[in-house]
Design a protein around this motif. Structure first.
Motif, PDB file in Angstrom:
ATOM      1  N   SER A 267       0.869  -1.082  -0.026  1.00  0.00           N
ATOM      2  CA  SER A 267       0.039   0.154  -0.329  1.00  0.00           C
ATOM      3  C   SER A 267       0.506   0.936  -0.263  1.00  0.00           C
ATOM      4  O   SER A 267       0.605   2.332   0.499  1.00  0.00           O
ATOM      5  CB  SER A 267      -1.294  -0.166   1.195  1.00  0.00           C
ATOM      6  OG  SER A 267      -0.736   1.006   2.338  1.00  0.00           O
ATOM      7  N   SER A 268       1.922   1.252  -0.746  1.00  0.00           N
ATOM      8  CA  SER A 268       2.897   2.336  -1.106  1.00  0.00           C
ATOM      9  C   SER A 268       3.309   2.562  -2.115  1.00  0.00           C
ATOM     10  O   SER A 268       4.208   1.134  -3.172  1.00  0.00           O
ATOM     11  CB  SER A 268       4.218   2.309   0.095  1.00  0.00           C
ATOM     12  OG  SER A 268       5.352   3.269  -0.563  1.00  0.00           O
ATOM     13  N   SER A 269       2.706   3.193  -3.151  1.00  0.00           N
ATOM     14  CA  SER A 269       3.473   3.627  -4.547  1.00  0.00           C
ATOM     15  C   SER A 269       4.898   3.815  -4.679  1.00  0.00           C
ATOM     16  O   SER A 269       6.009   3.776  -5.372  1.00  0.00           O
ATOM     17  CB  SER A 269       2.416   4.867  -5.406  1.00  0.00           C
ATOM     18  OG  SER A 269       3.285   6.086  -4.106  1.00  0.00           O
ATOM     19  N   THR A 305      -4.603   9.995  -4.738  1.00  0.00           N
ATOM     20  CA  THR A 305      -4.816  11.016  -3.850  1.00  0.00           C
ATOM     21  C   THR A 305      -5.888  11.906  -3.463  1.00  0.00           C
ATOM     22  O   THR A 305      -7.115  12.611  -2.828  1.00  0.00           O
ATOM     23  CB  THR A 305      -3.176  11.498  -2.966  1.00  0.00           C
ATOM     24  OG1 THR A 305      -2.711  10.642  -2.902  1.00  0.00           O
ATOM     25  CG2 THR A 305      -3.545  12.194  -2.004  1.00  0.00           C
ATOM     26  N   SER A 344       2.849  12.741   0.487  1.00  0.00           N
ATOM     27  CA  SER A 344       4.629  11.190  -0.648  1.00  0.00           C
ATOM     28  C   SER A 344       3.442  10.006  -0.665  1.00  0.00           C
ATOM     29  O   SER A 344       2.940   9.554  -0.391  1.00  0.00           O
ATOM     30  CB  SER A 344       5.753  11.537   0.136  1.00  0.00           C
ATOM     31  OG  SER A 344       4.462  10.722   1.250  1.00  0.00           O
ATOM     32  N   GLY A 345       4.678   9.347  -1.468  1.00  0.00           N
ATOM     33  CA  GLY A 345       3.736   7.983  -1.559  1.00  0.00           C
ATOM     34  C   GLY A 345       4.212   6.668  -0.856  1.00  0.00           C
ATOM     35  O   GLY A 345       4.168   5.595  -0.689  1.00  0.00           O
ATOM     36  N   ILE A 346       3.659   7.216   0.205  1.00  0.00           N
ATOM     37  CA  ILE A 346       3.946   5.919   1.536  1.00  0.00           C
ATOM     38  C   ILE A 346       2.275   5.996   2.466  1.00  0.00           C
ATOM     39  O   ILE A 346       1.728   6.710   2.206  1.00  0.00           O
ATOM     40  CB  ILE A 346       5.241   6.751   2.838  1.00  0.00           C
ATOM     41  CG1 ILE A 346       4.739   7.993   3.166  1.00  0.00           C
ATOM     42  CG2 ILE A 346       6.262   6.629   2.416  1.00  0.00           C
ATOM     43  CD1 ILE A 346       5.593   8.261   4.381  1.00  0.00           C
ATOM     44  N   THR A 347       2.823   5.299   2.344  1.00  0.00           N
ATOM     45  CA  THR A 347       0.680   4.375   3.217  1.00  0.00           C
ATOM     46  C   THR A 347       0.387   5.450   4.227  1.00  0.00           C
ATOM     47  O   THR A 347       1.094   5.764   5.115  1.00  0.00           O
ATOM     48  CB  THR A 347       0.724   3.070   4.045  1.00  0.00           C
ATOM     49  OG1 THR A 347      -0.376   2.207   3.810  1.00  0.00           O
ATOM     50  CG2 THR A 347       1.752   2.674   4.900  1.00  0.00           C
ATOM     51  N   GLY A 348      -1.038   6.207   4.354  1.00  0.00           N
ATOM     52  CA  GLY A 348      -1.264   6.728   5.117  1.00  0.00           C
ATOM     53  C   GLY A 348      -0.928   8.677   4.548  1.00  0.00           C
ATOM     54  O   GLY A 348      -2.023   9.447   5.077  1.00  0.00           O
ATOM     55  N   ALA A 349      -0.292   8.585   3.996  1.00  0.00           N
ATOM     56  CA  ALA A 349      -0.028  10.588   4.076  1.00  0.00           C
ATOM     57  C   ALA A 349      -1.318  10.428   3.172  1.00  0.00           C
ATOM     58  O   ALA A 349      -1.166  11.740   3.586  1.00  0.00           O
ATOM     59  CB  ALA A 349       1.224   9.964   1.947  1.00  0.00           C
ATOM     60  N   GLY A 350      -2.145   9.767   2.445  1.00  0.00           N
ATOM     61  CA  GLY A 350      -3.353  11.105   1.732  1.00  0.00           C
ATOM     62  C   GLY A 350      -3.834  10.825   2.754  1.00  0.00           C
ATOM     63  O   GLY A 350      -5.576  11.944   2.907  1.00  0.00           O
ATOM     64  N   SER A 380      -5.315   3.922   1.070  1.00  0.00           N
ATOM     65  CA  SER A 380      -5.077   3.700   0.581  1.00  0.00           C
ATOM     66  C   SER A 380      -3.689   2.791  -0.285  1.00  0.00           C
ATOM     67  O   SER A 380      -3.408   3.179  -0.381  1.00  0.00           O
ATOM     68  CB  SER A 380      -3.609   3.348   2.276  1.00  0.00           C
ATOM     69  OG  SER A 380      -2.137   3.807   1.355  1.00  0.00           O
ATOM     70  N   ARG A 383      -5.737   4.247  -3.231  1.00  0.00           N
ATOM     71  CA  ARG A 383      -4.806   5.332  -3.643  1.00  0.00           C
ATOM     72  C   ARG A 383      -3.667   4.941  -4.402  1.00  0.00           C
ATOM     73  O   ARG A 383      -3.009   5.774  -5.178  1.00  0.00           O
ATOM     74  CB  ARG A 383      -4.224   6.417  -2.039  1.00  0.00           C
ATOM     75  CG  ARG A 383      -5.354   7.022  -2.112  1.00  0.00           C
ATOM     76  CD  ARG A 383      -5.241   8.291  -0.597  1.00  0.00           C
ATOM     77  NE  ARG A 383      -4.989   7.815   0.437  1.00  0.00           N
ATOM     78  CZ  ARG A 383      -5.166   7.523   1.616  1.00  0.00           C
ATOM     79  NH1 ARG A 383      -5.929   7.489   1.599  1.00  0.00           N
ATOM     80  NH2 ARG A 383      -4.162   6.867   2.493  1.00  0.00           N
ATOM     81  N   ALA A 384      -3.055   4.413  -3.881  1.00  0.00           N
ATOM     82  CA  ALA A 384      -1.148   4.095  -3.809  1.00  0.00           C
ATOM     83  C   ALA A 384      -1.013   3.544  -5.792  1.00  0.00           C
ATOM     84  O   ALA A 384      -0.660   4.367  -6.734  1.00  0.00           O
ATOM     85  CB  ALA A 384      -0.217   3.352  -3.311  1.00  0.00           C
ATOM     86  N   ASN A 387      -2.205   6.563  -7.898  1.00  0.00           N
ATOM     87  CA  ASN A 387      -1.093   7.673  -7.884  1.00  0.00           C
ATOM     88  C   ASN A 387       0.053   6.548  -9.274  1.00  0.00           C
ATOM     89  O   ASN A 387       0.980   7.435  -9.551  1.00  0.00           O
ATOM     90  CB  ASN A 387      -0.335   7.694  -6.721  1.00  0.00           C
ATOM     91  CG  ASN A 387      -0.940   8.015  -5.553  1.00  0.00           C
ATOM     92  OD1 ASN A 387      -2.212   8.873  -6.236  1.00  0.00           O
ATOM     93  ND2 ASN A 387      -1.144   7.909  -4.679  1.00  0.00           N
TER      94      ASN A 387
HETATM   95  O1  LIG Z   1       1.647   5.248  -1.855  1.00  0.00           O
HETATM   96  C1  LIG Z   1       0.842   6.458  -2.269  1.00  0.00           C
HETATM   97  O2  LIG Z   1       1.200   7.098  -3.452  1.00  0.00           O
HETATM   98  C2  LIG Z   1      -0.499   6.523  -1.551  1.00  0.00           C
HETATM   99  C3  LIG Z   1      -0.830   6.385   0.186  1.00  0.00           C
HETATM  100  O3  LIG Z   1      -0.701   5.317  -0.415  1.00  0.00           O
HETATM  101  C4  LIG Z   1      -1.791   7.173   1.338  1.00  0.00           C
HETATM  102  O4  LIG Z   1      -2.485   6.395   1.827  1.00  0.00           O
HETATM  103  O5  LIG Z   1      -1.916   7.626   0.057  1.00  0.00           O
END
Ligand SMILES: O=C(O)C[C@H](O)C(=O)O
Length: 442
Positions: A267-269, A305, A344-350, A380, A383-384, A387
């Motif tokens: 769950s992280s792009s 996102t 950013s593209g990490i989980t939960g960023a949105g 997430s 979203r990922a 993205n």
């Molecule tokens: O990883 C992403 O691109 C989005 C991210 O996972 C998110 O939770 O918003």
């Protein structure tokens, strides 16, 4: 000789995801214990993102004599990002108005547990434009690499690459060294990707074990409409853009299926960013465009996102019976256009970005976000994925606009992907000679 199916990466990742889901459902506590496997894989990827960006950008632009071309690629990319992100925000707004996923909740914001979202609202400090720009300038070069800040590393890489190109002949050995280094770094990417199934398994087992599929039921309408809207966006909007550029979105998605499964699992792009850069180069996009567009896309082009932001903001308003006029909805859209930059593209960023948006629009109670916190990990993922596809398409489009796209290679690769010949991936196969550094066309 055909590779046996169990050795194919996407088969392995798919199998790992299914096993992770099963473990999370039947042994949730054990599933939660698998978290370090997912976290460890993401750490391995984060470890190489800065060197991948540095080497790709420097090797790509070192052969250029003209700073204006970098500006032109950047300008075209930002134009694309702005237009497509706005389309994504508008689509989210329209669908939330038509489907009205929040109706019937009648939630009283004063009775919601706002403390559960305090950690997110604290992180969601809104930045002024000046602060945003100042943050792109690293305190020191080492700090940029140590933090792995994508935009800071990108800035330094552009300056380094340009300075190298101004040295002319004298700079050649350094350019060649960095180009060779980029092959080594992509070798590391290849090695790390071998453990992607373990990472996807751990992250998926944790997600299902911790949040449980049961948490999805009350919010099924929101989840369903978000997933469908993202699918609509990818296949219709991005599909149309792809068609106009001369390729099929279906073939492109099939081409990056391993990476998509890794993004789904973790769950992280960002977890597949280096692999995406490698594949886009293989598809015929030039090094400099890949080096400039992919990292900037991770800050400015988060289509999934954006869809989520307008949909979730309207969901919270509907669920708390907060009426919004058209003007107020357009204000949310305008604010989201700014707050989504730099997510950013990490989980939960949105989710943090949503908190930042609602903080600026006082009409919608931020406490209402507590309603959707439990399912955020499942949002997430979508979203990922969106993205990720969005950034891949953006890079091909900008390469095409810059006449830096090898259309023949694009078509033949999409039709029948050539095997990855890096020795780190296939020790038995001969190494391909290093690609010459490609300058941008005049
Ligand atoms: O990883 C992403 O691109 C989005 C991210 O996972 C998110 O939770 O918003």
């Amino acid at each position: 000789m055909k590779t046996p199916f169990y050795k194919i990466l996407y088969v392995q990742v798919l199998f790992a995801i299914v096993c992770g889901i099963a473990l999370g459902i039947f042994y949730p506590a054990l599933g939660v214990d698998m978290k370090p496997l997912g976290d460890g894989f993401i750490k391995l990827i984060k470890m190489i993102i800065a060197p991948v960006i540095f080497c790709t950008v420097v090797a790509g632009i070192a052969g250029m004599q003209d700073m204006k071309k970098i500006g032109r690629v950047g300008g075209k990319a930002l134009l694309y990002f702005e237009v497509v992100s706005t389309v994504a925000l508008v689509i989210g707004l329209v669908v939330a108005n038509v489907v009205r996923p929040g109706d019937g909740f009648n939630a009283d914001p004063t009775k919601l547990d706002a403390s559960s979202i305090a950690a997110y609202t604290d992180k969601a400090k809104t930045q002024s434009t000046v602060e945003f720009v100042m943050n792109i300038i690293p305190n020191t070069v080492v700090d940029a690499f140590a933090k792995g800040d994508i935009l800071q590393v990108l800035l330094f890489a552009i300056l380094f690459g340009f300075a190298l190109s101004m040295l002319g002949e004298r700079g050649r050995p350094v350019t060649r060294l960095i180009d060779d280094m980029s092959h080594v770094i992509f070798g590391v990417v290849g090695i790390v990707m071998k453990v992607a199934p373990i990472g996807a398994f751990g992250a998926m087992a944790f997600t299902i074990g911790k949040f449980g599929l049961g948490s999805l039921l009350p919010l099924a309408k929101l989840m369903g409409s978000f997933y469908l809207t993202c699918a609509l966006f990818v296949f219709v909007v991005l599909g149309l853009i792809a068609r106009l550029t001369g390729f099929s979105i279906f073939r492109f998605i099939a081409y990056i299926k391993e990476e998509l499964l890794i993004v789904l699992g973790t769950s992280s792009s960002e977890s597949a960013l280096p692999a995406l850069m490698r594949k886009l180069e293989k598809l015929g996009c030039s090094k400099p465009v890949v080096g400039l567009v992919v990292p900037t896309g991770y800050s400015f082009n988060l289509d999934g996102t954006n869809i989520y932001m307008t949909m979730a903001a309207l969901f919270v308003a509907q669920a708390t019976n907060t009426d919004l006029s058209l003007g107020q909805q357009l204000t949310i859209l305008g604010v989201a256009m700014l707050t989504s930059k730099g997510a950013s593209g990490i989980t939960g960023a949105g989710f943090i970005t949503l908190a930042a948006t609602l903080a600026v629009v006082p009409t919608i109670p931020v406490a209402g976000m507590a309603l959707i916190l439990g399912i955020d990990r499942f949002m997430s993922e979508c979203r990922a994925l969106t993205n990720f596809v969005g950034n891949g398409v953006a890079t091909i489009v900008v390469s095409h606009w810059e006449k830096e796209l090898d259309h023949e290679r694009l078509q033949s690769e999409l039709k029948s992907p050539s095997p990855d010949v890096h020795p780190a991936l296939h020790p038995a196969q001969p190494t391909q000679p290093a690609q010459p550094v490609q300058p941008l066309a005049a």
